[in-house]
Design an enzyme around this catalytic site. Structure first.
Site, PDB file in Angstrom:
ATOM      1  CE  LYS A 212     -45.386 -14.930  -1.462  1.00 35.72           C
ATOM      2  NZ  LYS A 212     -43.788 -14.306  -1.609  1.00 35.72           N
ATOM      3  CB  CYS A 266     -41.997 -19.567  -1.159  1.00 41.37           C
ATOM      4  SG  CYS A 266     -40.504 -18.649  -1.335  1.00 41.37           S
TER       5      CYS A 266
END
Ligand code: SAJ
Length: 423
Positions: A212, A266
């Site tokens: 991720k 993010c």
């Protein structure tokens, strides 16, 4: 193992859609959040965040009795933790929300339960979460000490959905499943198969964590390349948008788009997790963060130059007479999300230093955010801004800004950070 009740801890941009999608498959879901207001809103069948179609899915799930929210953890067969993982002042990851979530579910855990960490996390966070659970429940066994024989299964399955497309991507994207043991991965796969149509790919927890972080760092590094090119091209008098289009005609080149900087919670955050754990090695990733973070100041300098240029053409005017319009405050197009937005940061900076009027044009919000509650700043409609402004600063390529006729821009000072206004 079957899942008759699933609990989702953290009902934000990821947790709420995930809870609603499980509930839409007619599974009993208990959503848990510390925010009483969010819990009350959801229990009324409404939502507290903006995401297309989510209101419809949540309303149906609540009225049909499959989704219920609470501020306290309750027993379930599987727990998904989807809480924020921000960074601290020194860019080190802050795992305190994961710690609180683990401690809140620990008392209701029972043998056979599955615990999944979905929050974007630094490498090792899943093991740390399992350790917090084990400390709180010495009567149960966990994978870090009992491997495949453990009472509780633990996995990391990072979310990878794009805000604005969450409901579609939740179902269609491939899912990386990182169990602490192979049986943990198998249990997590059975859970996600309840709604995931993409492939579930099995790995271990550390690889899933790094995967991720790698995806978002890849995007950050590539955007930094585009942003660096835009600053180089400006120096050379080359149109960076034309340059990128031409270079991308090469079969193995695919450059992303420059902008005013990188925003959101993010891409501007996750690469720091790698840097903080491997500073000596993560040189490119760190530099990319610095390049993207430096772009807002560069844009502010361009606006200062545009103001100076306007004054040199209008000798009777002073700085106080110059009206600057900032088009877009959101962190990316066609959303209302202002979190970590470089456009908001730039507008705030201009508003704080410019003695004249600053018009903020953001068609996706109804009132000025607290950060812009400054004298001389107004939230303003597009046409009104064009009527008043001397300097036009395009920050976000919202669809409403793309249809501006070039005649409207003629003779104005334009700073276009997105390359949609060709003057
Ligand atoms: N941006 C550019 N130029 C580009 C593309 C993006 O300047 O060519 C800027 C945007 O304007 C924005 C920022 O980057 O300020 C981030 O936007 P984004 O659309 O790239 O990504 P997010 O933050 O909305 O979502 C990302 C996604 N990650 C990847 O595409 C690798 C999403 O799949 C993740 O689930 C999400 O982060 C997350 O939650 O981690």
């Amino acid at each position: 193992m079957s899942f008759s009740t699933i609990s989702v801890i953290g009902l934000g941009y990821i947790g709420l859609p995930t809870a609603a999608v499980f509930a839409s498959r007619k599974i009993k879901v208990i959503g848990v959040d510390v925010n009483q207001k969010a819990v009350d809103t959801i229990n009324c069948g409404q939502i507290h965040i903006v995401e297309p179609d989510l209101d419809i899915v949540v309303h149906a799930a609540v009225t049909e009795g499959y989704l219920r929210a609470s501020t306290r953890a309750e027993p379930a067969d599987a727990f998904l933790i989807a809480v924020p993982t921000p960074f601290k002042g020194d860019h080190a990851p802050d795992l305190s929300y994961i710690e609180s979530a683990s401690k809140s579910i620990a008392p209701v855990l029972k043998k056979g339960d599955l615990v999944i960490l979905e929050s974007t996390s630094p490498v090792g966070a899943t093991e740390q979460m399992a350790q917090w659970l084990a400390e709180a429940r010495p009567d149960l066994t966990f994978p870090q000490t009992h491997g495949e024989a453990s009472d509780i299964r633990v996995a990391h399955c990072p979310e990878r959905v794009l805000p604005g497309h969450v409901l579609r991507e939740l179902v269609q994207n491939d899912r990386v499943i990182g169990g602490m043991t192979p049986k943990c991965s198998e249990a997590a796969t059975r859970l996600y198969k309840l709604f995931v149509e993409g492939e579930c790919i099995l790995t271990n927890a550390r690889t899933a964590e790094m995967c991720k972080l790698t995806e978002n760092s890849f995007r950050d590094v590539n955007i930094a390349f585009a942003n660096e090119l835009s600053m180089i091209c400006d120096k050379f008098g080359v149109d960076v948008w034309e340059l990128i289009k031409l270079a991308n005609r090469h079969p193995r080149v695919n450059i992303l788009q420059p902008g005013p900087g990188v925003g959101g919670h993010c891409i501007a955050v996750d690469p720091w997790f790698i840097v903080s754990q491997a500073e000596g090695q993560a040189k490119l990733i760190k530099t990319a963060r610095e390049v993207n973070d430096s772009k807002p100041s560069w844009v502010v300098e361009k606006v200062d130059a545009a103001v100076a240029d306007h004054l040199s053409r209008n000798p009777g005017k002073s700085e106080k007479d110059v009206v600057i319009a900032c088009f877009g405050l959101a962190f990316k197009p066609d959303i209302d999300d202002l979190r970590e937005s470089p456009s908001l940061e730039i507008t705030k900076h201009i508003a704080g230093s410019h003695p004249g009027k600053v018009l903020a044009v953001e068609p996706n919000i109804e009132s000025l955010p607290a950060a812009l509650a400054l004298p001389g700043v107004e939230l303003c409609a597009i046409e009104e801004a064009f009527g008043q402004a001397d300097v036009l600063l395009l920050l976000v390529d919202h669809k409403q800004f793309k249809t501006v006729p070039s005649s409207t821009l003629e003779g104005r000072q334009v700073v276009d950070t997105r390359g949609i206004w060709f003057v």
